[in-house]
Design an enzyme around this catalytic site. Structure first.
Site, PDB file in Angstrom:
ATOM      1  N   PHE A 128      38.471  -3.906  17.505  1.00 23.43           N
ATOM      2  CA  PHE A 128      37.084  -4.131  16.832  1.00 23.43           C
ATOM      3  C   PHE A 128      37.673  -4.487  15.258  1.00 23.43           C
ATOM      4  CE2 PHE A 128      33.433  -3.401  14.197  1.00 23.43           C
ATOM      5  CZ  PHE A 128      32.714  -4.287  14.772  1.00 23.43           C
ATOM      6  N   ASP A 215      44.413  -3.538  10.065  1.00 23.04           N
ATOM      7  CA  ASP A 215      43.035  -3.225   9.813  1.00 23.04           C
ATOM      8  C   ASP A 215      42.859  -1.800   9.859  1.00 23.04           C
ATOM      9  OD1 ASP A 215      40.276  -2.557  10.107  1.00 23.04           O
ATOM     10  OD2 ASP A 215      39.680  -4.200  11.521  1.00 23.04           O
ATOM     11  N   LYS A 244      34.911   0.611   4.402  1.00 24.10           N
ATOM     12  CA  LYS A 244      34.295   1.884   5.026  1.00 24.10           C
ATOM     13  C   LYS A 244      34.373   3.035   3.846  1.00 24.10           C
ATOM     14  CE  LYS A 244      33.261   1.419   9.762  1.00 24.10           C
ATOM     15  NZ  LYS A 244      34.224   0.703  10.628  1.00 24.10           N
TER      16      LYS A 244
HETATM   17  C1  PLP Z   1      33.653  -0.773  10.867  1.00 26.87           C
HETATM   18  C2  PLP Z   1      35.030  -1.863  11.176  1.00 26.87           C
HETATM   19  C3  PLP Z   1      34.956  -3.048  10.892  1.00 26.87           C
HETATM   20  C4  PLP Z   1      33.981  -3.856  10.377  1.00 26.87           C
HETATM   21  O1  PLP Z   1      33.359  -3.505   9.294  1.00 26.87           O
HETATM   22  P1  PLP Z   1      32.065  -3.835   8.584  1.00 26.87           P
HETATM   23  O2  PLP Z   1      31.792  -3.214   7.085  1.00 26.87           O
HETATM   24  O3  PLP Z   1      30.879  -3.320   9.584  1.00 26.87           O
HETATM   25  O4  PLP Z   1      32.061  -5.549   8.466  1.00 26.87           O
HETATM   26  C5  PLP Z   1      36.367  -3.758  11.088  1.00 26.87           C
HETATM   27  N1  PLP Z   1      37.157  -3.293  11.610  1.00 26.87           N
HETATM   28  C6  PLP Z   1      37.395  -1.806  11.706  1.00 26.87           C
HETATM   29  C7  PLP Z   1      38.658  -1.255  12.210  1.00 26.87           C
HETATM   30  C8  PLP Z   1      36.178  -1.112  11.830  1.00 26.87           C
HETATM   31  O5  PLP Z   1      36.136   0.105  11.918  1.00 26.87           O
END
Ligand code: PLP
Length: 397
Positions: A128, A215, A244
């Site tokens: 994701f 990420d 986050k």
């Molecule tokens: C939450 C998340 C995203 C996206 O972040 P947003 O602030 O919702 O755009 C991307 N990568 C990972 C691994 C995430 O947990």
């Protein structure tokens, strides 16, 4: 309930109006233990006094000026984050998806500089990376992509955790510029790859002159017990995205880079109106200060070990529980069957949690939990799972 919001979320009917530490209160003043922390965001819990003070002060001083001017707080945050992560340069934005967009654009520029016609980023199944067009294309989930075709070109997908698949791609594909991966898949179900996987990717990136993009939007800022989860594997990526927990609820994202990747952007290549404004940067600086002052990274590691041990003891031989996995305060309890009704049932047992990948209970509690609250969290989650088990048994009896 209003009808005026676009239908993007299947929301639970509870509405929280107040928080303190690891606790939330709803409109009827019912109290809940927060085991999801706004999806890995509220690392310091709710209404942390140091953050409340800093952002109140900043709100009364200066919110925003734009990136047309120097922003001293952004410079300070850049220094802090590059030092904490082993990176060299920072770009600030407002969300995780935007941080990944910046990472993807850096990889494209990297390929462009090599005169590649079709620069390709290798991404993982079950991953994701966000909801913008490029990041939903990078995401390994048909559910996220369906209906938004045509997707963005230049991504190639391999199974997560599969070194052989990556070696095959290296032999057959041309114009690869980067590998993009989560150190632990969060939305994908708290999936932890085998030890050595990330180090293998690092070696392949070095060997083939690819950028390694991590990420760490969910894993970063101390959640796994280290500032970056990559530290557990003893590696440094070329690019890392954070968001986050960085602002504890004030929106901020960061794309950090080192080496060749750090100097690819030039004026005009990329930008943002809000990104890295004084308010968001003051919040993030205070989050980093507080994590350090209260020694919350070793605390997250210790709490995570304690909570997973308690769950392993309590769920030993449990008919609904397949596996418990986690690192620090990123904990997944994989059930034997899908459990879409569990979050609502958990509310009745006074705990806020999330189920991801259909059957994985996801717990991302704040780092400021006390030992007693950690025990309470385990009790409440167990009670909710037992209630679910009893319901299923009655249904099939
Ligand atoms: C939450 C998340 C995203 C996206 O972040 P947003 O602030 O919702 O755009 C991307 N990568 C990972 C691994 C995430 O947990």
């Amino acid at each position: 309930m209003t009808d005026s919001l676009m239908n993007t979320y299947k929301r639970l009917p509870v509405g929280f109006i107040r928080g303190e530490g690891a606790w939330l209160w709803d409109e009827a003043n019912t109290q809940y233990l927060d085991a999801i922390g706004g999806i890995a965001v509220c690392a310091l819990g709710h209404a942390h006094p140091a953050l409340t003070r800093a952002i109140s002060e900043q709100a009364a001083t200066l919110l925003h000026t734009s990136n047309l001017f120097r922003i001293p707080l952004q410079e300070q945050l850049g220094d802090r984050l590059t030092r904490a992560s082993g990176m060299e340069k920072a770009f600030f934005c407002n969300s995780g998806a935007e941080a990944n967009e910046a990472a993807i654009k850096l990889a494209r520029l990297y390929g462009n500089n090599k005169k590649y016609k079709a620069p390709t980023i290798v991404v993982m199944e079950n991953s994701f990376h966000g909801r913008t067009l490029a990041t939903l294309t990078a995401t390994g989930s048909r559910k996220v992509q369906a209906g938004f075709e045509p997707l963005v070109k230049g991504f190639l997908r391999v199974p997560f955790g599969d070194v052989a698949a990556l070696e095959t791609v290296a032999q057959n594909a041309t114009e690869i510029v980067a590998v993009m991966v989560e150190p632990i898949q969060g939305e994908g179900g708290i999936r932890i790859p085998d030890a050595g996987y990330l180090a293998h990717i690092r070696r392949m990136c070095d060997e083939h002159d690819w950028l390694m993009i991590l990420d760490e939007i969910q894993t970063g800022v101390g959640r796994t017990g280290r500032f970056l989860a990559a530290e557990h594997d003893g590696i440094l990526p070329d690019i890392v995205s954070l968001a986050k927990a960085l602002g504890n609820g004030i929106p901020i994202g960061a794309c950090l880079a080192r080496g060749n990747a750090a100097t690819l952007f030039h004026p005009g290549n990329h930008g943002t109106t809000f990104g890295g404004n004084p308010f968001a940067c003051r919040a993030a600086l205070t989050v980093l200060d507080t994590i350090e002052k209260e020694q919350l990274m070793p605390r997250a590691a210790a709490l995570g070990a304690k909570i997973t041990d308690l769950f392993r003891a309590r769920f030993d031989g449990h008919p609904m529980v397949r596996e418990i996995r986690g690192k620090g305060l990123m904990i997944g309890i994989e059930l034997t069957q899908a459990a879409p009704e569990l979050p609502a049932l958990a509310l009745q047992h006074g705990v806020v949690l999330n189920v991801t990948a259909d059957k994985v209970i996801r717990l991302l509690p704040p780092y400021i939990l006390t030992d007693q609250e950690a025990g309470e969290l385990v009790d409440r989650v167990c009670a909710a799972v037992d209630a679910l088990t009893a319901q299923r048994q009655t249904a099939t009896a």
